[in-house]
Scaffold this motif. Structure first.
Motif, PDB file in Angstrom:
ATOM      1  N   THR A 141     -18.659  53.481 -26.872  1.00 33.08           N
ATOM      2  CA  THR A 141     -17.976  53.377 -28.190  1.00 33.08           C
ATOM      3  C   THR A 141     -18.906  52.529 -28.915  1.00 33.08           C
ATOM      4  N   VAL A 142     -18.435  52.563 -30.219  1.00 33.12           N
ATOM      5  CA  VAL A 142     -18.962  52.141 -31.301  1.00 33.12           C
ATOM      6  C   VAL A 142     -19.231  50.764 -31.160  1.00 33.12           C
ATOM      7  N   PRO A 143     -20.204  50.032 -31.838  1.00 33.14           N
ATOM      8  CA  PRO A 143     -20.528  48.726 -31.731  1.00 33.14           C
ATOM      9  C   PRO A 143     -19.486  47.755 -32.557  1.00 33.14           C
ATOM     10  N   SER A 144     -19.628  46.641 -32.201  1.00 32.11           N
ATOM     11  CA  SER A 144     -18.678  45.586 -32.983  1.00 32.11           C
ATOM     12  C   SER A 144     -19.343  45.336 -34.147  1.00 32.11           C
ATOM     13  N   PRO A 145     -19.006  44.708 -35.255  1.00 33.61           N
ATOM     14  CA  PRO A 145     -19.385  44.484 -36.363  1.00 33.61           C
ATOM     15  C   PRO A 145     -20.665  43.451 -36.247  1.00 33.61           C
ATOM     16  N   PRO A 146     -21.820  43.658 -36.777  1.00 38.23           N
ATOM     17  CA  PRO A 146     -22.444  42.393 -36.964  1.00 38.23           C
ATOM     18  C   PRO A 146     -22.121  41.169 -37.588  1.00 38.23           C
ATOM     19  N   VAL A 147     -22.747  39.948 -37.386  1.00 40.68           N
ATOM     20  CA  VAL A 147     -22.490  39.010 -38.045  1.00 40.68           C
ATOM     21  C   VAL A 147     -23.671  38.312 -38.909  1.00 40.68           C
ATOM     22  N   ILE A 148     -23.667  38.279 -40.035  1.00 39.11           N
ATOM     23  CA  ILE A 148     -24.621  37.941 -41.143  1.00 39.11           C
ATOM     24  C   ILE A 148     -24.794  36.427 -41.045  1.00 39.11           C
ATOM     25  N   LYS A 149     -25.991  36.173 -40.592  1.00 37.82           N
ATOM     26  CA  LYS A 149     -26.608  34.693 -40.431  1.00 37.82           C
ATOM     27  C   LYS A 149     -26.738  34.041 -42.007  1.00 37.82           C
ATOM     28  N   GLN A 150     -25.955  33.504 -42.384  1.00 39.03           N
ATOM     29  CA  GLN A 150     -25.938  33.140 -43.861  1.00 39.03           C
ATOM     30  C   GLN A 150     -26.970  32.130 -44.170  1.00 39.03           C
ATOM     31  N   ARG A 151     -27.069  31.113 -43.027  1.00 39.53           N
ATOM     32  CA  ARG A 151     -28.212  30.313 -43.034  1.00 39.53           C
ATOM     33  C   ARG A 151     -29.572  30.729 -43.301  1.00 39.53           C
ATOM     34  N   GLU A 152     -29.763  31.992 -42.684  1.00 37.32           N
ATOM     35  CA  GLU A 152     -31.248  32.641 -42.653  1.00 37.32           C
ATOM     36  C   GLU A 152     -31.310  33.652 -43.769  1.00 37.32           C
ATOM     37  N   CYS A 153     -30.282  33.777 -44.779  1.00 38.72           N
ATOM     38  CA  CYS A 153     -30.538  34.818 -45.941  1.00 38.72           C
ATOM     39  C   CYS A 153     -31.110  33.850 -47.179  1.00 38.72           C
ATOM     40  N   THR A 154     -31.808  34.791 -47.832  1.00 33.14           N
ATOM     41  CA  THR A 154     -32.401  34.351 -49.022  1.00 33.14           C
ATOM     42  C   THR A 154     -32.365  35.428 -49.983  1.00 33.14           C
ATOM     43  N   SER A 155     -32.677  34.918 -51.273  1.00 32.94           N
ATOM     44  CA  SER A 155     -32.480  35.806 -52.339  1.00 32.94           C
ATOM     45  C   SER A 155     -33.333  35.306 -53.543  1.00 32.94           C
ATOM     46  N   CYS A 156     -33.511  36.424 -54.411  1.00 32.62           N
ATOM     47  CA  CYS A 156     -34.341  35.724 -55.700  1.00 32.62           C
ATOM     48  C   CYS A 156     -33.932  36.718 -56.881  1.00 32.62           C
ATOM     49  N   PRO A 157     -34.172  36.650 -58.027  1.00 29.94           N
ATOM     50  CA  PRO A 157     -33.872  37.483 -58.958  1.00 29.94           C
ATOM     51  C   PRO A 157     -34.012  39.118 -58.823  1.00 29.94           C
ATOM     52  N   GLU A 158     -34.784  39.316 -58.030  1.00 31.68           N
ATOM     53  CA  GLU A 158     -35.133  40.784 -57.925  1.00 31.68           C
ATOM     54  C   GLU A 158     -34.844  41.510 -56.374  1.00 31.68           C
ATOM     55  N   ALA A 159     -34.701  40.617 -55.477  1.00 30.76           N
ATOM     56  CA  ALA A 159     -34.564  40.986 -53.920  1.00 30.76           C
ATOM     57  C   ALA A 159     -33.705  40.150 -53.231  1.00 30.76           C
ATOM     58  N   ALA A 160     -33.204  40.444 -52.085  1.00 28.58           N
ATOM     59  CA  ALA A 160     -32.597  39.541 -51.140  1.00 28.58           C
ATOM     60  C   ALA A 160     -33.262  39.854 -49.867  1.00 28.58           C
TER      61      ALA A 160
END
Length: 640
Positions: free
Chosen positions: A357-376
């Motif tokens: 069966t298809v997988p469960s939805p992933p869980v985004i680790k918000q504490r480990e996400c970064t971003s800047c004006p041109e990328a994330a």
């Protein structure tokens, strides 16, 4: 009625419903023209009555068959105007149904047509299955009759050959006996002639000389035993032919042989949902099958596929060669096998096949996400016990005047649980992740908002000195008054051991980055950047892998140093900055510091970074430090 005729009638129904809607729109146009041209009132009214007389009412009750009834406008019935205005004039056109009701009716009709098309497709599959089974049965019957005829022909040939052999042996025996009789007759004839010749002779001496041998021959021939019976029977032996096998074959004509084992197909891509699987199989022989039994069970991590013990086996009865099985677990492996059954018996089971069966939805680790004006940089965890083939990141732009525009970009076939995404500066996005396996993609993860107005990162708790505490949101660090003994401190290769410091997320995108740091006036601190491999047993700014601004409290003033490799230029700052702006520019190779309250430039390091760097922060005495991220760089920072 065949399937093509059913679909043809459904198409006619749809066209008539759509034509009725078009006629209604045409009538509305006529009404508008009436308002613009009052002189044509009578002509338009006549035309409208002709159009209205062709309308039809139809039933869309899902429990009843579709049927149509003609709808005729009455001569006495007045048609109200489309605007329902009571102006004293005769109304020109009356709408059959309000537009919203017509839309609902059409949607119901389309739903009914879709249901009937699906049912017609199901009937078509059953029709083909029945036709195929009867074709196999006919071939089976013909094969049996051919076998019976072949067996009878073989028996006839065997019996005819036996009769021929018997006839040949009888004729040979009779012929041999006939030859013996001929020889005896010739011998008898010769003796009789010799006796007659002696009897008629006048020579006494010759008579006396030959009579004795002749009499002896006659005496010997008379004593000879001649068999005058037939050497063989004139009748033929006609034993009963054993036709038991033919009878068995005749009886087996009405017995369908048990089918052979079906062949279950491997799982096809995108053939599953979170809780269902579509399983297909085939039968390569000419067997006749009444139904199939599909069996399956989940495969647990600690249960091998060949194990006889394990979860309970579920079985469903299926008439076709495919089945969608529901009520399953997400991202779970299932073992399927199938048997075929007819009136004679059950086939052997097919080989077992694994489906997922298809997988469960992933869980985004918000504490480990970064971003800047041109990328994330987005990181997530799978949330699935079984392996996932890849991930898909979906990006949708949001914001004032934009709204949620849906998925604007997708990045597919991501093998790991992180992805760096190129974005446009000054925009707002929602980013979601899907996990993909052979069964198909999972549902979207919970959307993670990303703003490219400024640089966004968190403090890395696993790099913090044991005396530091990190807030739950990951933006504030605390250094308590209580000193911990060294024995109570837990150090590893990532944590700072000498300097009470912590790193922020790696800024792994080139360009310009800005963040701010807020501290109390009485707090001694260090703020700057450092390479990932900066020495953990050294102070920030005391080595060649870190650059920082340091605040020192002296009895007379606030002292500031801008340290790299332990050296600092002689700079005196008169106004104590409580909020410090930091600008990191990879392209120009600079690191600048600003007093945010005054918009004042404090100092700039000019260097060429060999690697990407981490923001770094340290407290030299008890206090707190807060990082402000996701902020657009002020205009005054561009003039450095």
């Amino acid at each position: 009625m065949d399937v093509c005729e059913i679909r043809g009638r459904l198409d006619v129904i749809t066209e008539e419903a759509l034509s009725g809607d078009e006629e209604q729109d045409a009538a509305k146009e006529v009404d508008v023209n009436k308002e613009l041209c009052p002189d044509s009132l009578v002509t338009v009214s006549d035309q409208t009555k002709k159009v209205g007389s062709t309308f039809q009412r139809f039933s869309v009750d899902t429990n009843d068959s579709l049927h149509f009834e003609p709808y005729m406008t009455s001569d006495e019935e007045e048609l109200p105007s489309p605007t329902n205005a009571e102006d004293g004039h005769d109304d020109v056109f009356q709408e059959q149904e309000p537009k919203d009701e017509m839309s609902k009716t059409r949607s119901k009709l389309q739903e009914k047509v879709t249901q009937m098309e699906n049912f017609a497709g199901h009937l078509e599959e059953i029709f083909l299955t029945v036709e195929e089974n009867f074709g196999r049965r006919e071939q089976h019957l013909e094969q049996h009759y051919n076998d019976v005829l072949q067996t009878l022909s073989q028996r006839y040939d065997e019996r005819a050959a036996g009769l021929e052999e018997e006839k040949k042996s009888k004729l040979e025996a009779l012929y041999s006996q006939l030859l013996d009789c001929g020889l005896n007759l010739e011998a008898t004839k010769e003796l009789i002639e010799n006796g007659q010749r002696l009897y008629r002779g006048h020579d006494k001496r010759l008579f006396l000389k030959t009579v004795i041998p002749t009499i002896q021959r006659i005496r010997d021939f008379a004593q000879k035993d001649i068999d005058l019976t037939l050497s063989t029977s004139l009748g033929f032996d006609t034993p009963l032919t054993d036709l038991s096998d033919v009878k068995t074959m005749m009886d087996s004509i009405n017995i369908v042989p048990a089918p052979s084992a079906p062949v279950i197909n491997p799982q096809t891509p995108n053939s599953a949902t979170r809780t269902s699987l579509r399983v297909c199989w085939s039968l390569f022989s000419d067997d006749t099958v009444e139904y199939y039994e599909l069996s399956y069970r989940p495969l647990l991590e600690d249960t091998p596929a060949e194990s006889a013990t394990g979860p309970d086996v579920s079985t469903v009865k299926v008439m076709e060669t495919h089945r969608t099985v529901g009520d399953l677990l997400p991202n779970a492996q299932y073992e399927f096998w199938v048997t075929a059954t007819n009136t004679t018996g059950v086939s052997p089971a097919s080989e077992k096949a694994l489906y997922m069966t298809v997988p469960s939805p992933p869980v985004i680790k918000q504490r480990e996400c970064t971003s800047c004006p041109e990328a994330a940089l987005i990181r997530w965890e799978s949330g699935n016990t079984n392996p996932v083939d890849s991930y898909t990141v979906e990006i949708s732009e949001t914001g004032a005047g934009v709204g949620q525009t849906g998925v604007t970009e997708s990045i597919v076939a991501i093998p790991t649980c992180e992805c760096q995404i190129q974005l446009q500066s000054g925009r707002h996005y929602l980013i979601s992740v899907r996990a993909v396996n052979i069964g198909g993609p999972s549902d979207m993860s919970e959307a993670f908002p990303v703003s490219t107005a400024g640089t966004f990162f968190h403090l890395l708790e696993d790099t913090a000195h044991p005396c530091l505490s990190i807030s739950e949101d990951g933006f504030t660090m605390f250094y308590g008054d209580e000193e911990l003994p060294l024995s109570a401190m837990a150090f590893d290769d990532h944590t700072f051991a000498r300097c009470v410091a912590v790193l922020g997320d790696l800024i792994s995108v080139g360009g310009r980055h800005y963040w701010e740091v807020e501290v109390d006036e009485g707090t001694e601190f260090r703020v700057g950047v450092a390479y990932e491999d900066t020495q953990r047993n050294s102070y920030l700014g005391a080595n060649n892998s870190s650059w920082c601004m340091r605040h020192i409290l002296t009895p007379s003033r606030h002292k500031y140093e801008f340290l790299h490799s332990g050296w600092s230029p002689d700079i005196r700052i008169t106004m104590n900055p409580v909020r410090i702006g930091v600008v990191l520019d990879y392209d120009s190779g600079t690191l600048s510091f600003f007093n945010v309250a005054l918009g004042q430039h404090l100092h700039t390091f000019r260097c060429h970074f060999k690697h990407y760097v981490h923001p770094c922060f340290a407290l030299d005495n008890p206090g707190a430090l807060t990082v402000h991220v996701g902020i657009e760089a002020p205009d005054y920072t561009a003039h450095v």
